[in-house]
Scaffold this motif. Sequence first.
Motif, PDB file in Angstrom:
ATOM      1  N   LYS A 164       4.007   7.596   2.239  1.00 54.68           N
ATOM      2  CA  LYS A 164       5.203   6.795   1.222  1.00 54.68           C
ATOM      3  C   LYS A 164       6.497   6.682   1.840  1.00 54.68           C
ATOM      4  O   LYS A 164       7.191   7.542   1.384  1.00 54.68           O
ATOM      5  N   ASN A 224      -0.971   5.998   5.336  1.00 59.29           N
ATOM      6  CA  ASN A 224      -0.567   5.928   4.073  1.00 59.29           C
ATOM      7  C   ASN A 224       0.717   6.677   3.572  1.00 59.29           C
ATOM      8  O   ASN A 224       0.821   7.029   2.455  1.00 59.29           O
ATOM      9  N   GLU A 283       1.731  12.837   0.105  1.00 64.36           N
ATOM     10  CA  GLU A 283       0.356  12.223   0.287  1.00 64.36           C
ATOM     11  C   GLU A 283      -0.534  12.091  -0.666  1.00 64.36           C
ATOM     12  O   GLU A 283      -1.408  11.074  -0.674  1.00 64.36           O
ATOM     13  N   LYS A 332      -4.482  -4.312   8.465  1.00 67.04           N
ATOM     14  CA  LYS A 332      -3.805  -3.572   7.314  1.00 67.04           C
ATOM     15  C   LYS A 332      -2.372  -3.409   7.631  1.00 67.04           C
ATOM     16  O   LYS A 332      -1.446  -3.798   6.966  1.00 67.04           O
ATOM     17  N   ASP A 392       0.955   9.541  -6.348  1.00 60.84           N
ATOM     18  CA  ASP A 392       1.396   8.181  -6.611  1.00 60.84           C
ATOM     19  C   ASP A 392       2.424   7.780  -7.479  1.00 60.84           C
ATOM     20  O   ASP A 392       2.602   6.659  -7.685  1.00 60.84           O
ATOM     21  N   LYS A 438      -8.455   4.117   4.192  1.00 60.49           N
ATOM     22  CA  LYS A 438      -8.597   4.274   5.557  1.00 60.49           C
ATOM     23  C   LYS A 438      -9.276   3.114   6.140  1.00 60.49           C
ATOM     24  O   LYS A 438     -10.413   3.000   5.898  1.00 60.49           O
ATOM     25  N   TYR A 458      -2.971   1.165   0.369  1.00 55.54           N
ATOM     26  CA  TYR A 458      -2.332   2.506   0.686  1.00 55.54           C
ATOM     27  C   TYR A 458      -3.427   3.450   0.075  1.00 55.54           C
ATOM     28  O   TYR A 458      -3.234   4.592   0.292  1.00 55.54           O
ATOM     29  N   SER A 459      -4.570   3.027  -0.357  1.00 53.50           N
ATOM     30  CA  SER A 459      -5.519   3.863  -0.887  1.00 53.50           C
ATOM     31  C   SER A 459      -6.655   3.976  -0.012  1.00 53.50           C
ATOM     32  O   SER A 459      -7.666   4.696  -0.201  1.00 53.50           O
TER      33      SER A 459
END
Length: 324
Positions: A234, A232, A151, A267, A154, A260, A257-258
């Motif tokens: 992955k 978010n 979470e 989204k 990156d 809220k 994804y960065s």
Amino acid sequence: MRPIAEYRELLLANLNNAISVREPKGLYEPINYILSIGGKRMRPVLTLLSAEVFGADYSEAIPAAIAVEVFHNFSLVHDDIMDDAPLRRGNETVHEKWNLNTGILSGDAMLILAYQYFEKYDAQTFKSLAQLFSRTALEVCEGQQWDVDFENRDDVSLPEYIKMIEYKTAVLVAAALQLGAIVARTSDENCRKIYEFGLNLGIAFQIQDDYLDAFGDPETFGKQVGGDIIENKKTYLFLKAVEFSNDSERDQLLHLYSIKSSDNTQKIDSVKKIFDASGASNAAREAIERYTAKAFEVLDQIDIDDDRKNVLRAFGDNLMKRTV
């Protein structure tokens, strides 16, 4: 061999009597509650099915199947605490219905109770079951930690993601099948092959879950569609979209994804369009088919007659045809 639905009914008949509500009620009522609010019961059904596939009567595998179900629900109780989730299967989570301390302690008790069911077997069978179970339980914890770590990263790679879902999800499917094989006292080779069959099927199942989270029918999927996107996560879809997208789409995806978002609907729609346009959706479907095919290749190598192989094949086919 029996229809899958019958194995589920036999399991439920025994599960209902498995955990009695005794003192202190504050410990055992939450355990009874989480075990009673439904679920697919896929893993313990696989234990019963596997035992009969390898020549045992289902009744011999009931304690092992209950152990699998109790352990699985223990992991859900603690996962819900970690995720601060309000609902499980449409009902309040244990820590919401009671409190955080109760969720932790009742979950701990479930892990111990799961091991106690193996005490119903002879010493050698107990040893084999407990060794597999201990390894699997630790792998599930490792998979959960990787999921948490991802979470905040990156740079998650696809091989890392596959290893995470293998440990977090697939190893328990594989172990459920091998537990039944151990109870049936089949050969070591059959035990290894049925585990490998379950491992590949479990990976396919989790990638399918990723796919359905984005593209499933909300009325049949059983969870909020788009939940992974909102959080978010992955997933396989995200990682393939990052790999395949052009610079503009990739920048948009990474931005989405960065944050809220206050408008989750927009989204979710934006991310799904990138999943489709990049080819990530097709890649996920191909991966589901690939891991399912690997599972069936291993199934063909197991030393049982074709009728029994077909029962396992039918289960796999049914599992991988959830409504989208």
